[in-house]
Design a protein around this motif. Structure first.
Motif, PDB file in Angstrom:
ATOM      1  N   LEU A 158     -17.681  12.470  15.678  1.00  0.00           N
ATOM      2  CA  LEU A 158     -17.076  11.186  16.030  1.00  0.00           C
ATOM      3  C   LEU A 158     -15.785  11.404  16.823  1.00  0.00           C
ATOM      4  O   LEU A 158     -15.565  10.783  17.859  1.00  0.00           O
ATOM      5  CB  LEU A 158     -16.788  10.407  14.731  1.00  0.00           C
ATOM      6  CG  LEU A 158     -15.872   9.202  14.811  1.00  0.00           C
ATOM      7  CD1 LEU A 158     -16.618   8.029  15.436  1.00  0.00           C
ATOM      8  CD2 LEU A 158     -15.364   8.788  13.426  1.00  0.00           C
ATOM      9  N   LEU A 197     -15.482   5.405  -4.945  1.00  0.00           N
ATOM     10  CA  LEU A 197     -14.043   5.184  -5.150  1.00  0.00           C
ATOM     11  C   LEU A 197     -13.932   4.046  -6.162  1.00  0.00           C
ATOM     12  O   LEU A 197     -14.263   2.900  -5.848  1.00  0.00           O
ATOM     13  CB  LEU A 197     -13.383   4.807  -3.823  1.00  0.00           C
ATOM     14  CG  LEU A 197     -11.880   4.562  -3.848  1.00  0.00           C
ATOM     15  CD1 LEU A 197     -11.127   5.815  -4.251  1.00  0.00           C
ATOM     16  CD2 LEU A 197     -11.386   4.105  -2.469  1.00  0.00           C
ATOM     17  N   THR A 224     -15.608  10.428  -0.024  1.00  0.00           N
ATOM     18  CA  THR A 224     -16.216   9.129  -0.357  1.00  0.00           C
ATOM     19  C   THR A 224     -17.680   9.081   0.071  1.00  0.00           C
ATOM     20  O   THR A 224     -18.557   8.696  -0.706  1.00  0.00           O
ATOM     21  CB  THR A 224     -15.434   8.005   0.343  1.00  0.00           C
ATOM     22  OG1 THR A 224     -15.198   8.389   1.695  1.00  0.00           O
ATOM     23  CG2 THR A 224     -14.128   7.694  -0.343  1.00  0.00           C
ATOM     24  N   ALA A 252     -10.049   9.963   4.059  1.00  0.00           N
ATOM     25  CA  ALA A 252     -10.673   8.742   3.556  1.00  0.00           C
ATOM     26  C   ALA A 252     -12.189   8.787   3.646  1.00  0.00           C
ATOM     27  O   ALA A 252     -12.876   8.118   2.875  1.00  0.00           O
ATOM     28  CB  ALA A 252     -10.160   7.540   4.351  1.00  0.00           C
ATOM     29  N   GLY A 253     -12.713   9.566   4.603  1.00  0.00           N
ATOM     30  CA  GLY A 253     -14.136   9.442   4.892  1.00  0.00           C
ATOM     31  C   GLY A 253     -15.019  10.570   4.424  1.00  0.00           C
ATOM     32  O   GLY A 253     -16.237  10.422   4.381  1.00  0.00           O
ATOM     33  N   PHE A 290     -15.929  -1.180  -0.451  1.00  0.00           N
ATOM     34  CA  PHE A 290     -15.158  -0.812   0.740  1.00  0.00           C
ATOM     35  C   PHE A 290     -13.812  -1.526   0.759  1.00  0.00           C
ATOM     36  O   PHE A 290     -13.137  -1.570   1.800  1.00  0.00           O
ATOM     37  CB  PHE A 290     -15.917  -1.187   2.016  1.00  0.00           C
ATOM     38  CG  PHE A 290     -17.048  -0.254   2.386  1.00  0.00           C
ATOM     39  CD1 PHE A 290     -16.814   1.100   2.583  1.00  0.00           C
ATOM     40  CD2 PHE A 290     -18.333  -0.737   2.567  1.00  0.00           C
ATOM     41  CE1 PHE A 290     -17.845   1.961   2.942  1.00  0.00           C
ATOM     42  CE2 PHE A 290     -19.366   0.116   2.930  1.00  0.00           C
ATOM     43  CZ  PHE A 290     -19.124   1.469   3.118  1.00  0.00           C
ATOM     44  N   HIS A 298      -6.967  -4.005   4.635  1.00  0.00           N
ATOM     45  CA  HIS A 298      -7.246  -2.566   4.560  1.00  0.00           C
ATOM     46  C   HIS A 298      -8.733  -2.269   4.417  1.00  0.00           C
ATOM     47  O   HIS A 298      -9.112  -1.129   4.140  1.00  0.00           O
ATOM     48  CB  HIS A 298      -6.479  -1.923   3.394  1.00  0.00           C
ATOM     49  CG  HIS A 298      -4.997  -1.881   3.615  1.00  0.00           C
ATOM     50  ND1 HIS A 298      -4.382  -0.921   4.383  1.00  0.00           N
ATOM     51  CD2 HIS A 298      -4.010  -2.719   3.203  1.00  0.00           C
ATOM     52  CE1 HIS A 298      -3.076  -1.145   4.421  1.00  0.00           C
ATOM     53  NE2 HIS A 298      -2.828  -2.238   3.707  1.00  0.00           N
ATOM     54  N   PHE A 299      -9.575  -3.314   4.592  1.00  0.00           N
ATOM     55  CA  PHE A 299     -11.029  -3.093   4.452  1.00  0.00           C
ATOM     56  C   PHE A 299     -11.425  -1.849   5.246  1.00  0.00           C
ATOM     57  O   PHE A 299     -10.970  -1.632   6.375  1.00  0.00           O
ATOM     58  CB  PHE A 299     -11.815  -4.316   4.962  1.00  0.00           C
ATOM     59  CG  PHE A 299     -13.299  -4.175   4.773  1.00  0.00           C
ATOM     60  CD1 PHE A 299     -13.879  -4.470   3.537  1.00  0.00           C
ATOM     61  CD2 PHE A 299     -14.126  -3.723   5.798  1.00  0.00           C
ATOM     62  CE1 PHE A 299     -15.257  -4.320   3.344  1.00  0.00           C
ATOM     63  CE2 PHE A 299     -15.493  -3.569   5.613  1.00  0.00           C
ATOM     64  CZ  PHE A 299     -16.050  -3.873   4.388  1.00  0.00           C
ATOM     65  N   CYS A 300     -12.302  -1.055   4.643  1.00  0.00           N
ATOM     66  CA  CYS A 300     -12.604   0.280   5.168  1.00  0.00           C
ATOM     67  C   CYS A 300     -12.985   0.290   6.658  1.00  0.00           C
ATOM     68  O   CYS A 300     -13.931  -0.375   7.063  1.00  0.00           O
ATOM     69  CB  CYS A 300     -13.739   0.881   4.343  1.00  0.00           C
ATOM     70  SG  CYS A 300     -14.209   2.503   4.908  1.00  0.00           S
ATOM     71  N   LEU A 360      -8.755   9.964   8.656  1.00  0.00           N
ATOM     72  CA  LEU A 360     -10.202   9.704   8.634  1.00  0.00           C
ATOM     73  C   LEU A 360     -10.918  10.711   7.742  1.00  0.00           C
ATOM     74  O   LEU A 360     -11.825  10.364   6.992  1.00  0.00           O
ATOM     75  CB  LEU A 360     -10.792   9.805  10.041  1.00  0.00           C
ATOM     76  CG  LEU A 360     -10.542   8.673  11.018  1.00  0.00           C
ATOM     77  CD1 LEU A 360     -11.405   8.855  12.246  1.00  0.00           C
ATOM     78  CD2 LEU A 360     -10.828   7.321  10.387  1.00  0.00           C
ATOM     79  N   ASN A 417       0.826  -1.213   0.000  1.00  0.00           N
ATOM     80  CA  ASN A 417       0.000   0.000   0.000  1.00  0.00           C
ATOM     81  C   ASN A 417       0.859   1.262   0.000  1.00  0.00           C
ATOM     82  O   ASN A 417       0.348   2.361  -0.167  1.00  0.00           O
ATOM     83  CB  ASN A 417      -0.910   0.022   1.236  1.00  0.00           C
ATOM     84  CG  ASN A 417      -2.279  -0.524   0.914  1.00  0.00           C
ATOM     85  OD1 ASN A 417      -2.365  -1.611   0.349  1.00  0.00           O
ATOM     86  ND2 ASN A 417      -3.334   0.196   1.250  1.00  0.00           N
ATOM     87  N   PHE A 462      -3.886  10.111  12.398  1.00  0.00           N
ATOM     88  CA  PHE A 462      -4.993   9.202  12.114  1.00  0.00           C
ATOM     89  C   PHE A 462      -6.292   9.999  11.924  1.00  0.00           C
ATOM     90  O   PHE A 462      -7.090   9.697  11.020  1.00  0.00           O
ATOM     91  CB  PHE A 462      -5.156   8.169  13.242  1.00  0.00           C
ATOM     92  CG  PHE A 462      -6.334   7.281  13.008  1.00  0.00           C
ATOM     93  CD1 PHE A 462      -6.330   6.368  11.963  1.00  0.00           C
ATOM     94  CD2 PHE A 462      -7.473   7.379  13.789  1.00  0.00           C
ATOM     95  CE1 PHE A 462      -7.438   5.568  11.697  1.00  0.00           C
ATOM     96  CE2 PHE A 462      -8.584   6.585  13.534  1.00  0.00           C
ATOM     97  CZ  PHE A 462      -8.564   5.674  12.500  1.00  0.00           C
ATOM     98  N   ILE A 517      -2.900   5.444   7.854  1.00  0.00           N
ATOM     99  CA  ILE A 517      -2.944   3.979   7.984  1.00  0.00           C
ATOM    100  C   ILE A 517      -3.130   3.300   6.614  1.00  0.00           C
ATOM    101  O   ILE A 517      -2.631   2.207   6.382  1.00  0.00           O
ATOM    102  CB  ILE A 517      -4.064   3.560   8.973  1.00  0.00           C
ATOM    103  CG1 ILE A 517      -4.058   2.058   9.205  1.00  0.00           C
ATOM    104  CG2 ILE A 517      -5.425   4.034   8.558  1.00  0.00           C
ATOM    105  CD1 ILE A 517      -5.047   1.582  10.265  1.00  0.00           C
ATOM    106  N   ILE A 542     -17.804  13.392  11.131  1.00  0.00           N
ATOM    107  CA  ILE A 542     -16.460  12.961  11.559  1.00  0.00           C
ATOM    108  C   ILE A 542     -15.980  13.839  12.728  1.00  0.00           C
ATOM    109  O   ILE A 542     -15.372  13.336  13.677  1.00  0.00           O
ATOM    110  CB  ILE A 542     -15.452  12.973  10.370  1.00  0.00           C
ATOM    111  CG1 ILE A 542     -15.845  11.878   9.368  1.00  0.00           C
ATOM    112  CG2 ILE A 542     -14.018  12.735  10.856  1.00  0.00           C
ATOM    113  CD1 ILE A 542     -15.070  11.872   8.069  1.00  0.00           C
ATOM    114  N   GLY A 545     -14.263   2.808   8.100  1.00  0.00           N
ATOM    115  CA  GLY A 545     -15.477   3.616   8.285  1.00  0.00           C
ATOM    116  C   GLY A 545     -16.722   3.001   7.671  1.00  0.00           C
ATOM    117  O   GLY A 545     -17.770   3.666   7.607  1.00  0.00           O
TER     118      GLY A 545
END
Ligand code: HEM
Length: 393
Positions: free
Chosen positions: A143, A285, A242, A238-239, A340, A345-347, A235, A60, A231, A81, A140, A349
């Motif tokens: 969160l 994605l 998407t 990546a979040g 996902f 590396h499965f998502c 988030l 990755n 991190f 990550i 987020i 979120g």
């Protein structure tokens, strides 16, 4: 191979041309080598899963080469990550799994419903500006337990500035460095803010993922403030877009399919399966990248060390070997799509995205007795496709 077009079309038409390109290549075979880009393309579901399941062969950490642009990008992604390989990835993922549990996500449902309802009460006809763009960052921020949401919004705006993929590709080297320097400035500013927030949260804890990460421990080791801030940034990267594009794709699909929209309004229990099927058909994605760690024989070809491998989620999700009548909307399919990702590396979120999209769709269907699409413009950012503007009537 000379007559084969190896350059994927842009997503500015919502992915119509891209789907044609992917269908044509997938029916020719599982793998394609694009010599001019030194890149392998993987189109079928089975082979896509094999690549994503094999981090020992396919890394990755896809950033290679030395240039001023690359240095800035490396700095941006230092704590991400999604760029890590085992064993570093395994350790970081253990921290994340401890802190970001399905229970933490489920507890956010009332907040997501309240944010959605507030946004919908003042939205204009463009549901991207009114709902899909502000919702994911705001969620987020809730969160994480980050009070300065404007800081996170402005980081996200900076990350996706610079125009379309085509426009960014045509920037001169000095313009590219200027753009990256601007983005890096925003990233550094947010990083410093998050690091100082972590410091004060260590002294006076508050609810949210930041504190759960501060408290989590793997093999007697705790995360540093830099790692937690990194991190948190990952988030957002990546979040945000998407989720914005998935929700936009769902709203667009329902706006263009009035009978499906009416069925879901009459029976909202069908929303989760509808979201999953629209996700399969229109993944926001469309591909993920890997880098071969060494020369490897794979599905009858040899992939050389440091060659890129582009795994096309959008092609695997319509692979007729796995999904019958793959272009048809058939909610409740048993085979899983790759929207996902797959493997280690499965998502992270995925539960949050599913919850958020279901809550928001239900709220839109309740708020508007019925709607149609007046106009749509698509976001185009490399491998992300979905509405950047969606005006409803
Ligand atoms: C529709 C929304 C989303 C889509 C389509 C999506 C898609 C993906 C995919 C395909 C991967 C795997 C990437 C790879 O294999 O290289 C991934 C990883 C990841 N996603 Fe998501 N994602 C979404 C939402 C979110 C949200 C809301 C968050 C966080 C709040 C998030 C956080 C992450 C992180 C941290 C990773 C890296 C995980 C790892 O490397 O272990 N994603 N996502």
């Amino acid at each position: 191979m000379a007559d084969v077009d190896t350059k994927p079309p842009s997503g500015l038409d919502g992915g119509v041309e891209l789907r044609r390109w992917l269908d044509a290549h997938r029916s020719r075979g599982a793998m394609l080598f694009a010599e001019e880009f030194g890149m392998w393309h993987v189109f079928r579901h089975a082979e896509a899963k094999k690549v994503l399941s094999d981090p020992a062969t396919f890394s990755n950490d896809t950033l290679i080469g030395d240039s001023p642009e690359m240095d800035v990008i490396r700095g941006l992604l230092q704590y991400d990550i999604g760029m890590m390989d085992p064993p570093k990835h395994r350790t970081m993922r253990s921290f994340v799994n401890q802190a970001f549990t399905p229970r933490v996500t489920a507890q956010l449902e009332p907040q997501i419903a309240a944010i959605t309802s507030r946004l919908l009460s003042s939205t204009g006809p463009d549901l991207v500006a009114g709902l899909t763009d502000p919702l994911p960052v705001t969620v987020i921020a809730s969160l994480l337990g980050v009070p300065d949401q404007d800081m996170l919004h402005s980081l996200v705006d900076a990350l996706f500035s610079g125009g379309t993929t085509e426009e960014r590709m045509s920037l001169s080297p000095s313009e590219q460095v200027a753009l990256l320097t601007y983005v890096k400035g925003k990233v550094d500013e947010t990083h410093s803010y998050l690091v100082s927030l972590c410091r004060s949260r260590r002294k006076s804890p508050a609810p949210g993922l930041l504190n759960s990460l501060i408290e989590s421990e793997v093999d007697g080791v705790r995360l540093s403030d830099d790692e937690i801030a990194g991190f948190a940034r990952a988030l957002l990267v990546a979040g945000h877009v998407t989720t914005k594009l998935l929700l936009g794709n769902c709203l667009l699909y329902l706006g263009s399919h009035p009978s499906i929209q009416a069925d879901l309004r009459a029976d909202p229990s069908g929303i989760p399966a509808a979201v999953e099927e629209i996700f399969r058909l229109r993944p926001p994605l469309v591909r993920v990248q890997r880098l071969a760690r060494s020369d490897v024989s794979f599905e009858g070809v040899t992939i050389s060390k440091d060659q890129s491998v582009s795994v096309w989620i959008a092609a695997a999700n319509r692979d007729p070997l796995v999904f019958s009548a793959p272009d048809e909307y058939r909610p409740g399919r048993s085979a899983g799509h790759l929207g996902f990702g797959h493997g280690i590396h499965f998502c992270v979120g995925a539960p949050l995205t599913r919850l958020e999209t279901r809550v928001a769709l239900r709220a839109v269907l309740e708020r508007f007795p019925s709607y149609t699409v007046d106009s749509v413009e698509f976001h185009d950012y490399s491998e992300l496709i979905g509405p950047g503007r969606l005006v409803i009537a």
